[in-house]
Design an enzyme around this catalytic site. Structure first.
Site, PDB file in Angstrom:
ATOM      1  N   ASP A 183      62.289  67.644  47.532  1.00 57.33           N
ATOM      2  CA  ASP A 183      62.630  67.677  46.113  1.00 57.33           C
ATOM      3  C   ASP A 183      61.543  68.418  45.342  1.00 57.33           C
ATOM      4  O   ASP A 183      60.347  68.213  45.580  1.00 57.33           O
ATOM      5  CB  ASP A 183      62.763  66.247  45.574  1.00 57.33           C
ATOM      6  N   ILE A 184      61.954  69.310  44.452  1.00 60.47           N
ATOM      7  CA  ILE A 184      60.987  70.065  43.654  1.00 60.47           C
ATOM      8  C   ILE A 184      60.532  69.193  42.490  1.00 60.47           C
ATOM      9  O   ILE A 184      61.322  68.866  41.597  1.00 60.47           O
ATOM     10  CB  ILE A 184      61.599  71.385  43.145  1.00 60.47           C
ATOM     11  N   ASP A 227      68.018  70.378  42.693  1.00 61.94           N
ATOM     12  CA  ASP A 227      66.765  70.992  43.125  1.00 61.94           C
ATOM     13  C   ASP A 227      66.242  70.328  44.407  1.00 61.94           C
ATOM     14  O   ASP A 227      65.053  70.390  44.700  1.00 61.94           O
ATOM     15  CB  ASP A 227      65.714  70.917  42.008  1.00 61.94           C
TER      16      ASP A 227
END
Length: 350
Positions: A183-184, A227
């Site tokens: 996950d960003i 994302d």
């Protein structure tokens, strides 16, 4: 009379008066005409020019027309180049041998040019249809390749082959594999500051880099969710190094964010979680189908990511056991994991 199919024609005849007469007549019909008085001359012309039709005499001073036809039959056939034999020989056996060797037609001398011209036009019409068919088939083949490449962008190659073979239900159980979620971190506040195009550009740059890592390491990208990036190893083909390969993938993901400047004052990094165990994999959907994974292993891998620390790789005890000989680990002790309860987790040292 002008031809419906103006073409480039080669006349092969050792009689100069015959080639001269035919040249004048065919040029009047808007054809481009070249001539050779021997098969040796004709061989040279064939290397320099693409001919649409060949008028070939049998009785030649060097190699006879029949042998010349046999020698070049494969090329004539590949290029759909009709060959009309023009000869004073009218024995049935000779005509049969020429047609058997690949000649399109056979005209005996002395010939009536109106009849010969009609046969030339008929041969050129068939060639035009064959050429058009070849173009259509190439277009179909090109579109097929595009479709196959598009399919390979969506599905793993072995799964795509099974889908093309019309396998009704594609579902497999894998007792051992590893699943990674990344996950960003910081992307949500960043998305509030960027325009749509700039936002997609940033995300595309990151995920394209990740796609490159999957190809390099031989792991399988499953999907992106907002994302979040999901990868698996050991599916659709078993791999004993599935856990090690995903840790290498995670390390490259972390490396991608090292030294990157803040965007609009927002710094972004990545948080990675990996778990190993059994999964079920298969294709679902009718139009926008997807190759996906199900099972507790998937859920646990997602929890490893969501309960992790930005800029680190958190792995479960199951994954730790598989990589402890190749990677240094730092125990986080027992953590309360949502939906799972207390679990031992570890960080991969970089």
């Amino acid at each position: 009379m002008k031809s419906k199919y103006p073409s480039t024609i080669l006349i092969i005849d050792d009689n100069a008066s015959n080639t001269g007469y035919l040249t004048r007549k065919l040029e009047t019909a808007t054809h481009n005409v070249m001539s050779a008085n021997s098969t040796k001359e004709a061989e040279v012309l064939l290397t320099k020019e693409n001919f649409d039709l060949v008028l070939l005499d049998i009785l030649m001073p060097d190699v006879n027309g029949y042998e010349f036809l046999k020698k070049n039959a494969a090329d004539f056939q590949e290029n759909h180049t009709p060959v009309i034999m023009v000869s004073s020989l009218d024995e049935t056996d000779t005509i049969y041998r020429c047609l058997e060797a690949g000649a399109e037609d056979y005209v005996t001398k002395p010939y009536n040019f109106i009849v010969l011209n009609a046969r030339i036009n008929s041969a050129l019409e068939r060639k035009a249809l064959k050429d058009k068919e070849k173009e259509y088939l190439k277009t179909i083949e090109d579109e097929k390749h595009k479709s196959e490449n598009l399919l390979l962008n969506i599905l793993p190659s072995p799964i795509a082959e099974r889908l093309k073979a019309h396998e009704a239900t594609i579902a497999d159980a894998f007792p051992e594999c590893s699943v990674l979620f990344a996950d960003i971190v910081g992307f949500t506040p960043l998305s509030a500051k960027l325009g749509a195009k700039q936002l997609v550009k940033v995300l595309n740059e990151i995920f394209c880099a990740f796609d490159g890592y999957t190809e390099k390491l031989g792991v399988e990208k499953i999907k992106t969710i907002g994302d979040c990036y999901m990868v698996a190893s050991g599916i659709p083909e078993p791999n004993p190094d599935h856990a090690k390969n995903l840790v290498e993938m995670a390390l490259q993901m972390l490396h991608f964010f090292e030294g990157r400047d803040a965007i609009e004052g927002e710094s972004i990094s990545i948080r990675v979680g990996i778990h190993s165990g059994p999964v079920v994999a298969g294709v679902i959907g009718k139009k926008k189908f997807i190759y996906d994974l199900w099972g507790d292993t998937v859920n646990t891998a997602a929890r490893m990511e969501s309960h992790g620390i930005p800029g680190t790789i958190q792995v479960s005890e199951a994954t730790a056991e598989l990589i402890k000989g190749t990677h240094d680990l730092e125990s986080r002790g027992v953590k309360e994991i949502k939906g799972k309860g207390p679990m031992k987790t570890f960080l991969v040292k970089q």
